[in-house]
Design a protein around this motif. Structure first.
Motif, short mmCIF file in Angstrom:
data_model
loop_
_atom_site.label_atom_id
_atom_site.label_comp_id
_atom_site.label_asym_id
_atom_site.label_seq_id
_atom_site.Cartn_x
_atom_site.Cartn_y
_atom_site.Cartn_z
N GLY A 224 12.54 -7.51 -3.12
CA GLY A 224 12.89 -8.75 -2.43
C GLY A 224 13.01 -8.55 -0.92
O GLY A 224 13.84 -9.18 -0.27
N LYS A 225 12.19 -7.66 -0.39
CA LYS A 225 12.20 -7.32 1.04
C LYS A 225 10.82 -7.58 1.63
O LYS A 225 9.86 -7.86 0.92
N THR A 226 10.71 -7.45 2.93
CA THR A 226 9.41 -7.61 3.60
C THR A 226 8.68 -6.26 3.61
O THR A 226 9.31 -5.20 3.51
N PRO A 227 7.35 -6.29 3.74
CA PRO A 227 6.62 -5.03 3.88
C PRO A 227 7.12 -4.19 5.07
O PRO A 227 7.18 -2.96 4.98
N ALA A 228 7.52 -4.84 6.14
CA ALA A 228 8.05 -4.11 7.30
C ALA A 228 9.32 -3.37 6.93
O ALA A 228 9.51 -2.21 7.33
N GLN A 229 10.20 -4.00 6.17
CA GLN A 229 11.43 -3.35 5.76
C GLN A 229 11.14 -2.13 4.88
O GLN A 229 11.79 -1.10 5.01
N VAL A 230 10.16 -2.24 4.01
CA VAL A 230 9.80 -1.10 3.15
C VAL A 230 9.25 0.04 3.99
O VAL A 230 9.62 1.20 3.81
N ALA A 231 8.37 -0.27 4.93
CA ALA A 231 7.79 0.77 5.79
C ALA A 231 8.87 1.47 6.61
O ALA A 231 8.89 2.70 6.73
N LEU A 232 9.78 0.70 7.17
CA LEU A 232 10.87 1.28 7.95
C LEU A 232 11.83 2.08 7.07
O LEU A 232 12.28 3.16 7.45
N LYS A 233 12.13 1.57 5.88
CA LYS A 233 13.03 2.27 4.97
C LYS A 233 12.44 3.61 4.54
O LYS A 233 13.15 4.61 4.42
N TRP A 234 11.12 3.66 4.33
CA TRP A 234 10.44 4.90 3.95
C TRP A 234 10.68 5.96 5.02
O TRP A 234 10.95 7.11 4.70
N LEU A 235 10.64 5.58 6.27
CA LEU A 235 10.90 6.52 7.37
C LEU A 235 12.37 6.92 7.41
O LEU A 235 12.71 8.10 7.41
N VAL A 236 13.24 5.93 7.45
CA VAL A 236 14.68 6.18 7.61
C VAL A 236 15.22 6.99 6.43
O VAL A 236 16.05 7.88 6.62
N GLN A 237 14.72 6.74 5.24
CA GLN A 237 15.19 7.46 4.06
C GLN A 237 14.81 8.95 4.12
O GLN A 237 15.42 9.77 3.46
N GLN A 238 13.84 9.28 4.97
CA GLN A 238 13.45 10.67 5.18
C GLN A 238 14.15 11.29 6.39
O GLN A 238 13.90 12.43 6.75
N GLY A 239 15.02 10.50 7.04
CA GLY A 239 15.72 10.98 8.21
C GLY A 239 14.92 10.87 9.49
O GLY A 239 15.24 11.51 10.49
N ILE A 240 13.88 10.05 9.47
CA ILE A 240 13.04 9.85 10.66
C ILE A 240 13.47 8.56 11.34
O ILE A 240 13.53 7.50 10.71
N ALA A 241 13.76 8.65 12.62
CA ALA A 241 14.12 7.45 13.39
C ALA A 241 12.88 6.58 13.59
O ALA A 241 11.79 7.10 13.84
N ALA A 242 13.06 5.30 13.49
CA ALA A 242 11.95 4.36 13.68
C ALA A 242 12.18 3.57 14.96
O ALA A 242 13.20 2.89 15.10
N VAL A 243 11.25 3.66 15.89
CA VAL A 243 11.33 2.94 17.16
C VAL A 243 10.47 1.69 17.03
O VAL A 243 9.25 1.77 16.94
N THR A 244 11.12 0.54 16.99
CA THR A 244 10.40 -0.72 16.83
C THR A 244 10.69 -1.64 18.02
O THR A 244 11.60 -1.38 18.80
N ASN A 245 9.93 -2.70 18.09
CA ASN A 245 10.09 -3.66 19.17
C ASN A 245 9.76 -5.05 18.63
O ASN A 245 8.79 -5.21 17.91
N THR A 246 10.59 -6.02 18.96
CA THR A 246 10.31 -7.39 18.56
C THR A 246 11.02 -8.35 19.51
O THR A 246 12.07 -8.02 20.05
N ALA A 247 10.43 -9.49 19.67
CA ALA A 247 11.07 -10.55 20.44
C ALA A 247 11.66 -11.60 19.50
O ALA A 247 12.26 -12.56 19.95
N ARG A 248 11.46 -11.41 18.21
CA ARG A 248 11.91 -12.38 17.22
C ARG A 248 13.23 -11.94 16.58
O ARG A 248 13.28 -10.89 15.94
N PRO A 249 14.27 -12.73 16.74
CA PRO A 249 15.57 -12.38 16.15
C PRO A 249 15.50 -12.12 14.64
O PRO A 249 16.17 -11.22 14.13
N LYS A 250 14.67 -12.87 13.92
CA LYS A 250 14.54 -12.68 12.47
C LYS A 250 14.04 -11.28 12.16
O LYS A 250 14.53 -10.61 11.26
N HIS A 251 13.05 -10.81 12.91
CA HIS A 251 12.50 -9.47 12.67
C HIS A 251 13.52 -8.39 13.04
O HIS A 251 13.61 -7.36 12.35
#
Length: 83
Positions: free
Chosen positions: A32-59
């Motif tokens: 029940g998540k977005t593909p972006a959340q899955v991609a980011l979780k895959w990184l974070v769950q491995q202990g890798i910091a994810a550097v993202t950028n968005t202008a959209r509050p929802k994202h």
């Protein structure tokens, strides 16, 4: 230890369609998540910091909501092999 960080992990610079990958989309739907959340979780769950950028509050809110689910060991392995 040298910390790893993923810069532009959702593929905007590399032009890899991470968010459109069929398995990423399947895992996202199962949780029940977005593909972006899955991609980011895959990184974070491995202990890798994810550097993202968005202008959209929802994202931005979605990126901060990674603690509400956990990817299974099977999902982590399969995502690691996805190309």
């Amino acid at each position: 230890r040298i910390p790893f960080a993923a810069y532009s992990p959702l593929g905007s610079i590399s032009r890899v369609d991470v968010l459109g990958h069929p398995f990423v989309r399947e895992v996202a739907a199962a949780h029940g998540k977005t593909p972006a959340q899955v991609a980011l979780k895959w990184l974070v769950q491995q202990g890798i910091a994810a550097v993202t950028n968005t202008a959209r509050p929802k994202h931005a809110a979605e990126a901060l909501d990674l603690g509400s689910f956990t990817l299974s060991a099977r999902e982590m392995r399969a995502l690691s092999k996805a190309r």
